[in-house]
Enzyme design. Sequence first.
Site, PDB file in Angstrom:
ATOM      1  N   ASP A 165     -31.020 -56.578  12.756  1.00  0.00           N
ATOM      2  CA  ASP A 165     -30.717 -57.972  13.089  1.00  0.00           C
ATOM      3  C   ASP A 165     -31.418 -58.427  14.377  1.00  0.00           C
ATOM      4  OD1 ASP A 165     -29.279 -60.407  12.834  1.00  0.00           O
ATOM      5  OD2 ASP A 165     -27.727 -59.678  14.200  1.00  0.00           O
ATOM      6  N   GLU A 418     -25.587 -47.642  13.570  1.00  0.00           N
ATOM      7  CA  GLU A 418     -25.087 -48.080  12.270  1.00  0.00           C
ATOM      8  C   GLU A 418     -25.844 -47.553  11.060  1.00  0.00           C
ATOM      9  OE1 GLU A 418     -24.564 -52.336  12.268  1.00  0.00           O
ATOM     10  OE2 GLU A 418     -22.769 -52.127  13.488  1.00  0.00           O
ATOM     11  N   TYR A 474     -16.209 -55.636  14.112  1.00  0.00           N
ATOM     12  CA  TYR A 474     -16.187 -57.106  14.137  1.00  0.00           C
ATOM     13  C   TYR A 474     -14.919 -57.669  13.523  1.00  0.00           C
ATOM     14  CZ  TYR A 474     -20.798 -57.035  16.115  1.00  0.00           C
ATOM     15  OH  TYR A 474     -21.850 -56.842  16.978  1.00  0.00           O
ATOM     16  N   GLU A 512     -19.949 -52.499  20.232  1.00  0.00           N
ATOM     17  CA  GLU A 512     -20.175 -53.879  19.768  1.00  0.00           C
ATOM     18  C   GLU A 512     -18.856 -54.463  19.300  1.00  0.00           C
ATOM     19  OE1 GLU A 512     -23.236 -54.611  16.827  1.00  0.00           O
ATOM     20  OE2 GLU A 512     -24.593 -53.169  17.779  1.00  0.00           O
TER      21      GLU A 512
HETATM   22  C1  GCB Z   1     -24.286 -55.104  14.223  1.00  0.00           C
HETATM   23  C2  GCB Z   1     -25.634 -54.611  14.660  1.00  0.00           C
HETATM   24  C3  GCB Z   1     -26.327 -55.612  15.569  1.00  0.00           C
HETATM   25  C4  GCB Z   1     -26.095 -57.024  15.048  1.00  0.00           C
HETATM   26  C5  GCB Z   1     -24.612 -57.317  15.091  1.00  0.00           C
HETATM   27  C6  GCB Z   1     -24.266 -58.703  14.570  1.00  0.00           C
HETATM   28  O1  GCB Z   1     -23.465 -54.382  13.765  1.00  0.00           O
HETATM   29  O2  GCB Z   1     -25.599 -53.359  15.266  1.00  0.00           O
HETATM   30  O3  GCB Z   1     -27.683 -55.291  15.611  1.00  0.00           O
HETATM   31  O4  GCB Z   1     -26.805 -57.977  15.777  1.00  0.00           O
HETATM   32  O5  GCB Z   1     -23.959 -56.399  14.271  1.00  0.00           O
HETATM   33  O6  GCB Z   1     -24.200 -59.634  15.365  1.00  0.00           O
HETATM   34  O7  GCB Z   1     -24.083 -58.866  13.370  1.00  0.00           O
END
Ligand code: GCB
Length: 599
Positions: A165, A418, A474, A512
């Site tokens: 990403d 990941e 997330y 994250e």
């Molecule tokens: C993730 C990735 C990261 C993305 C992020 C997102 O899990 O490691 O590279 O930018 O999510 O914002 O979706």
Amino acid sequence: MEQTLLYPCVNAHRNFTLLDGLWNMQFDPRSEGIREGWQNGLPEPFSMPVPASFADIFTEKEKRDYCGDFWYETTFYLAEDDARDVLLRFGSVTHRAEVFVNGISAGSHEGGFTPFVLNITDLVRFGRRNRISVRVNNELNETSIPCGTTKVRSDGTKLARPYFDFFNYSGIQRSVHLMRIPEEAILDYDTKITLNGKDACISYNVLTSGGHTVTAEILDARGSLVSDCEGTSGELTVRDARLWEVRDAYLYTIVFRIVDENGNEADKYPAQLGIRTVEVKGGKILLNGRPVYLKGYGKHEDFEVIGRQFSWAVAKRDFELMKWTNANCFRTSHYPYAEEWYRMADEEGFLIIDEVPAVGMMRSLMNFADAGVGGKDTRFFTADTVKQLQENHRSQLEEMIVRDKNHPSVIAFSIFNEPETTYPEAREYFTPLFEYARSLDVQERPLTGALLVNSTPGKDTCAELCDFISLNRYYGWYILGGPELGDAEAAFRREMDDWKKICADRPIVFTEFGADTYAGEHKLPGVMWAQEYQNECYEMNFRVMDSYDFVQGELVWNFADFQTTEGIMRVNGNKKGIFTRNRQPKDAAFLLKKRWETK
Ligand code: GCB
């Protein structure tokens, strides 16, 4: 001579010329350059700054998105020979490069985020101008790291399709040094630190290209000698040592010398030395024997126009903003950054989790979402590309650790971001890489890797390889966002209860978590994409994290908004920044600042 990745320096024995500036560039979409002799001069070049990512400099879309072979060239003048070796050092060329000097191949390199050095002594002409030509390629595939694929459009042009990403910025993205070093030179060194009460013992090893005597000295910050020793390896004792601490970074200087049979100095290499220890013990991350809770960010090297080029001004602004929010740590997601970042962190007393570019190890253009929704499993580690991929992974791991091992700021190495870890082949793939990383780092720093949403207890096979477990989660965004935030909290707690059962002595660091937030958007009550929701989402995440003692760090995603590939999931880039791409705060910055003042 073996390759030396030591950062360039100038003294009586060594010097360098920076070759940064405007170079020539030309795209080579049919890969005909070598056949047509472009290494002897580009037929239709345009100018391009070095260093820089080329993409955002252009106004034409096909140039911005260019994928395939492309060339850079410049010339330099070399004064008369003085018996020293001539080295050409590229800070990074993304993703692969073949270098020619005066039309002759000088060497090649795979991997877009670590330096490589070529000894070009036999290829240069003294007292004349010399030409450097570099054939670069920025295609992605499943044997390169980072991973992705390359699509051919109907007009025959190529397009990078990252399995990750961030924008596939490429080019000569870091400085180019033309170096002179003595024929018998210091090539590398490492240090291992042990604390004995108030004293510190620094054992060292030095690699040189000759057999003469080596000496080592440690000077304090005022330049006074505090310890010395002779030999290519030895032990230096610093009495009443002043330790390198978080945000209180005392630096000594360690100086290595080669002394010839007449007692003359033949080479000298000075470097900063921070006296500190790092270990994971009793469920905590210990710096100098005391627990440290990691607070900070996952970052990117990313800025308007320059792309991934290092800028002292932007980096300094980033450190100022990180200090302003009371942060103490960042992860070099998802690749080793320019060396200047680490030098600044050494001086500022910041902690770094240093990550190799092993990202995109799942066959998906939206793995961040796919893995969460359907538990997607692409059997990535069962493909026959895996052997070659592992070799590249191994060599980039080696280059990162060799380059960064002496920075006090580097407290851990991250071996992946990941990947699919839900079947045994993933474990078989990663086990030798963890073993190799352990064998390379004499400081025995903790190793980790950031685990994807479906890498949960019972399904994941790789957490056990890690000294501390890094989770990318997330809840409240990809999982149960907006009106379901309450259910997100409950689901998050259930997952944490499962980790608790298997994590007795192993800390968890969140590498994250966060929510996309459009800087101009406000709404009460909060809705997804508005600044109010970013705060609510963070507050929920913090409530959960604060309920579990084994959580020993929180690195939010992301420090700033950053550029990605175009797509329906991204509004001209990823907007999870706490700061905008221009480095101005969103509301969440004030929330973090307050929390981290006391956390
Ligand atoms: C993730 C990735 C990261 C993305 C992020 C997102 O899990 O490691 O590279 O930018 O999510 O914002 O979706």
